[in-house]
Design a protein around this motif. Sequence first.
Motif, PDB file in Angstrom:
ATOM      1  N   ASP A 168     -17.440  -0.216 -44.965  1.00 14.19           N
ATOM      2  CA  ASP A 168     -18.177  -0.748 -43.946  1.00 14.19           C
ATOM      3  C   ASP A 168     -18.315   0.406 -42.946  1.00 14.19           C
ATOM      4  OD1 ASP A 168     -18.799  -1.839 -41.730  1.00 14.19           O
ATOM      5  OD2 ASP A 168     -16.891  -3.005 -41.451  1.00 14.19           O
ATOM      6  N   ILE A 169     -17.214   1.233 -42.486  1.00 10.25           N
ATOM      7  CA  ILE A 169     -17.168   2.266 -41.218  1.00 10.25           C
ATOM      8  C   ILE A 169     -17.971   3.326 -41.800  1.00 10.25           C
ATOM      9  CG2 ILE A 169     -16.016   3.282 -39.569  1.00 10.25           C
ATOM     10  CD1 ILE A 169     -13.843   1.010 -39.834  1.00 10.25           C
ATOM     11  N   ALA A 170     -17.611   4.104 -42.928  1.00 12.03           N
ATOM     12  CA  ALA A 170     -17.710   5.506 -43.184  1.00 12.03           C
ATOM     13  C   ALA A 170     -19.338   5.121 -43.817  1.00 12.03           C
ATOM     14  CB  ALA A 170     -17.137   5.982 -44.331  1.00 12.03           C
ATOM     15  N   PHE A 171     -19.621   4.158 -44.523  1.00 12.55           N
ATOM     16  CA  PHE A 171     -21.195   4.214 -45.346  1.00 12.55           C
ATOM     17  C   PHE A 171     -21.897   3.038 -44.885  1.00 12.55           C
ATOM     18  CE2 PHE A 171     -18.252   5.647 -48.982  1.00 12.55           C
ATOM     19  CZ  PHE A 171     -18.107   6.900 -48.522  1.00 12.55           C
ATOM     20  N   GLY A 172     -21.486   2.268 -43.802  1.00 12.98           N
ATOM     21  CA  GLY A 172     -22.347   1.221 -43.439  1.00 12.98           C
ATOM     22  C   GLY A 172     -22.681  -0.018 -44.458  1.00 12.98           C
ATOM     23  N   MET A 173     -21.717  -0.171 -45.641  1.00  9.60           N
ATOM     24  CA  MET A 173     -22.059  -0.958 -46.506  1.00  9.60           C
ATOM     25  C   MET A 173     -21.505  -2.185 -46.441  1.00  9.60           C
ATOM     26  SD  MET A 173     -21.642   1.363 -49.970  1.00  9.60           S
ATOM     27  CE  MET A 173     -22.624   2.801 -49.909  1.00  9.60           C
ATOM     28  N   LYS A 174     -21.774  -2.988 -45.432  1.00 10.90           N
ATOM     29  CA  LYS A 174     -21.154  -4.316 -44.820  1.00 10.90           C
ATOM     30  C   LYS A 174     -21.034  -5.194 -45.997  1.00 10.90           C
ATOM     31  CE  LYS A 174     -20.098  -5.682 -40.867  1.00 10.90           C
ATOM     32  NZ  LYS A 174     -19.812  -4.481 -40.042  1.00 10.90           N
ATOM     33  N   ARG A 175     -22.114  -5.529 -46.824  1.00  8.94           N
ATOM     34  CA  ARG A 175     -22.024  -6.290 -47.879  1.00  8.94           C
ATOM     35  C   ARG A 175     -20.885  -6.077 -48.933  1.00  8.94           C
ATOM     36  NH1 ARG A 175     -27.292  -6.538 -51.781  1.00  8.94           N
ATOM     37  NH2 ARG A 175     -26.473  -4.358 -51.593  1.00  8.94           N
ATOM     38  N   GLU A 176     -21.053  -4.957 -49.324  1.00 11.57           N
ATOM     39  CA  GLU A 176     -20.017  -4.317 -50.351  1.00 11.57           C
ATOM     40  C   GLU A 176     -18.643  -4.521 -49.726  1.00 11.57           C
ATOM     41  OE1 GLU A 176     -22.816  -3.015 -49.183  1.00 11.57           O
ATOM     42  OE2 GLU A 176     -23.888  -1.958 -51.025  1.00 11.57           O
ATOM     43  N   SER A 177     -18.521  -4.293 -48.491  1.00 11.72           N
ATOM     44  CA  SER A 177     -17.114  -4.299 -48.202  1.00 11.72           C
ATOM     45  C   SER A 177     -16.685  -5.873 -47.903  1.00 11.72           C
ATOM     46  CB  SER A 177     -17.325  -3.711 -46.372  1.00 11.72           C
ATOM     47  OG  SER A 177     -16.062  -4.078 -45.708  1.00 11.72           O
ATOM     48  N   GLU A 178     -17.616  -6.658 -47.632  1.00 10.11           N
ATOM     49  CA  GLU A 178     -17.360  -8.028 -47.607  1.00 10.11           C
ATOM     50  C   GLU A 178     -16.910  -8.603 -49.107  1.00 10.11           C
ATOM     51  OE1 GLU A 178     -20.238 -10.005 -45.347  1.00 10.11           O
ATOM     52  OE2 GLU A 178     -19.299  -9.081 -43.568  1.00 10.11           O
ATOM     53  N   ALA A 179     -17.554  -8.144 -49.808  1.00  9.78           N
ATOM     54  CA  ALA A 179     -17.246  -8.466 -51.662  1.00  9.78           C
ATOM     55  C   ALA A 179     -15.979  -7.882 -51.721  1.00  9.78           C
ATOM     56  CB  ALA A 179     -18.553  -7.542 -52.263  1.00  9.78           C
ATOM     57  N   VAL A 180     -15.602  -6.921 -51.388  1.00  9.80           N
ATOM     58  CA  VAL A 180     -14.093  -6.531 -51.634  1.00  9.80           C
ATOM     59  C   VAL A 180     -13.058  -7.372 -51.098  1.00  9.80           C
ATOM     60  CG1 VAL A 180     -12.476  -4.702 -51.412  1.00  9.80           C
ATOM     61  CG2 VAL A 180     -14.700  -4.046 -51.914  1.00  9.80           C
ATOM     62  N   ILE A 181     -13.136  -7.910 -49.750  1.00  6.21           N
ATOM     63  CA  ILE A 181     -12.377  -8.585 -49.109  1.00  6.21           C
ATOM     64  C   ILE A 181     -12.374 -10.025 -49.822  1.00  6.21           C
ATOM     65  CG2 ILE A 181     -11.989  -9.643 -46.965  1.00  6.21           C
ATOM     66  CD1 ILE A 181     -13.060  -7.175 -45.541  1.00  6.21           C
ATOM     67  N   GLU A 182     -13.637 -10.373 -50.095  1.00 11.07           N
ATOM     68  CA  GLU A 182     -13.735 -11.834 -50.863  1.00 11.07           C
ATOM     69  C   GLU A 182     -12.931 -11.903 -52.067  1.00 11.07           C
ATOM     70  OE1 GLU A 182     -15.699 -14.803 -50.543  1.00 11.07           O
ATOM     71  OE2 GLU A 182     -15.168 -14.243 -48.314  1.00 11.07           O
ATOM     72  N   ALA A 183     -13.210 -10.789 -52.690  1.00 10.49           N
ATOM     73  CA  ALA A 183     -12.389 -10.634 -54.063  1.00 10.49           C
ATOM     74  C   ALA A 183     -10.870 -10.811 -53.675  1.00 10.49           C
ATOM     75  CB  ALA A 183     -12.883  -9.448 -54.696  1.00 10.49           C
ATOM     76  N   VAL A 184     -10.262 -10.039 -53.058  1.00  4.60           N
ATOM     77  CA  VAL A 184      -9.009 -10.227 -52.567  1.00  4.60           C
ATOM     78  C   VAL A 184      -8.654 -11.474 -52.324  1.00  4.60           C
ATOM     79  CG1 VAL A 184      -7.149  -9.561 -50.971  1.00  4.60           C
ATOM     80  CG2 VAL A 184      -8.841  -7.715 -51.909  1.00  4.60           C
ATOM     81  N   ASP A 185      -9.500 -12.183 -51.422  1.00  8.01           N
ATOM     82  CA  ASP A 185      -9.199 -13.514 -50.983  1.00  8.01           C
ATOM     83  C   ASP A 185      -9.056 -14.494 -52.083  1.00  8.01           C
ATOM     84  OD1 ASP A 185      -8.578 -15.181 -48.825  1.00  8.01           O
ATOM     85  OD2 ASP A 185     -10.620 -15.799 -48.828  1.00  8.01           O
ATOM     86  N   THR A 186      -9.949 -14.155 -53.138  1.00 10.85           N
ATOM     87  CA  THR A 186     -10.167 -15.214 -54.134  1.00 10.85           C
ATOM     88  C   THR A 186      -9.008 -15.058 -55.090  1.00 10.85           C
ATOM     89  OG1 THR A 186     -12.561 -14.897 -54.256  1.00 10.85           O
ATOM     90  CG2 THR A 186     -11.516 -15.903 -56.355  1.00 10.85           C
ATOM     91  N   VAL A 187      -8.599 -13.735 -55.284  1.00  8.44           N
ATOM     92  CA  VAL A 187      -7.538 -13.741 -56.165  1.00  8.44           C
ATOM     93  C   VAL A 187      -5.932 -14.377 -55.742  1.00  8.44           C
ATOM     94  CG1 VAL A 187      -5.824 -11.812 -56.970  1.00  8.44           C
ATOM     95  CG2 VAL A 187      -8.327 -11.495 -57.187  1.00  8.44           C
ATOM     96  N   LEU A 188      -6.156 -14.183 -54.273  1.00  7.76           N
ATOM     97  CA  LEU A 188      -4.820 -14.726 -53.648  1.00  7.76           C
ATOM     98  C   LEU A 188      -4.872 -16.239 -53.516  1.00  7.76           C
ATOM     99  CD1 LEU A 188      -4.508 -12.559 -50.344  1.00  7.76           C
ATOM    100  CD2 LEU A 188      -3.061 -12.691 -52.306  1.00  7.76           C
TER     101      LEU A 188
END
Length: 369
Positions: free
Chosen positions: A305-325
Amino acid sequence: MIHKRKIIILPGDGIGPEVTQWGRRTIETIGECYGHLFEFEEALIGHSAIQATGNPLPDETLAACRKADAILLGAVGDPMYDNNPKLKVRPEQGLLKIRKELGLYANLRPIKIFDELAHASSLKPEVLQGSDILFFRELTGGIYFGPQERIAEGDVAISTMIYSKDEVRRIAVKAFEAARTRRKILHSVDKANVLEASRLWREVIQEISPEYPDVTVHHMFVDNAAMQLIKNPKQFDVIVTENMFGDILTDEASQIAGSLGMLASASVGDQVGLYEPIHGSAPDIAGKGIANPLATILSVALMLDIAFGMKRESEAVIEAVDTVLKKGFRTGDIADPGTPKERILGTDAMGQKVLNEIQMAVSLVTGDR
Ligand code: IPM
Ligand code: MG
């Protein structure tokens, strides 16, 4: 031509290599799924750098970092130094030096509770649920970098908290800007009833505040803040504070997120940024394959998100962590007594689960996998 982004990995010590490996694989997976090119290089820092070169931050490491687009750090530290205060060369010096040299004055530490983990905390779930705090810890000034010395033949020691108005202003501006995009509440934490450096800190916040009429500012003494954080964490949105207060309060606040093993951070300034989990090198569990890789994976989300401005990709990572939990998988540090044994995973199994979720989510959208 597609821009190739260069990431320096600094595995460091203890569990650092185990968790950064999963940080790297997360970035690789994002690259494959979203068509980005990432390039990696590893370099030494901390105890492992001292062992190899005698220097906790070798010049080659610093030079490589300066040329990179982002840095992913594991952890530094080793127990051999803890009970030997006389050792002059120490792993932590590597971390402090890289922060200073790269001008990483703003340390962002988001404390967000994954609701599934409310039971992993020693605090009451109803106190925690819904908490969402963003810390801005000043990272290159204060007592960490002020003059220090031993006097009186070594029998007296001095450490100095030192701040200039400019140093306070630049971190305060970042905190105000962030508050503006969130719930518009800013707590500035200081000890202005005792410390001159804190009175200067408060003065600067008061000077800037009129430029952000939409942000409500509260000044809070650090001792009260320590109490309020566990009493009623939901009152906080953005917190800005000096280096050492931020160090202490963010460890405390990790309990609001369930575990220190979940907390990511970004250290940014005007050049390249450094992304790292907040937890340390955890020598007691190093090499056992049980470290929680999620804080590192979430640090990668911050990087995207911060270094590369990849918001969608960043959210995909957070979503994946959330789903696993949500599926009930845990590492040991975030398991509770009710977690079935087969749901308690080691570092590799947990890392792999997250990657699978990222891939699955992308294939659902594109339908091509
Ligand atoms: C942190 C750590 C470091 C700090 C240590 C390892 C020097 O505790 O990043 O919070 O005190 O800043
Ligand atoms: Mg700390």
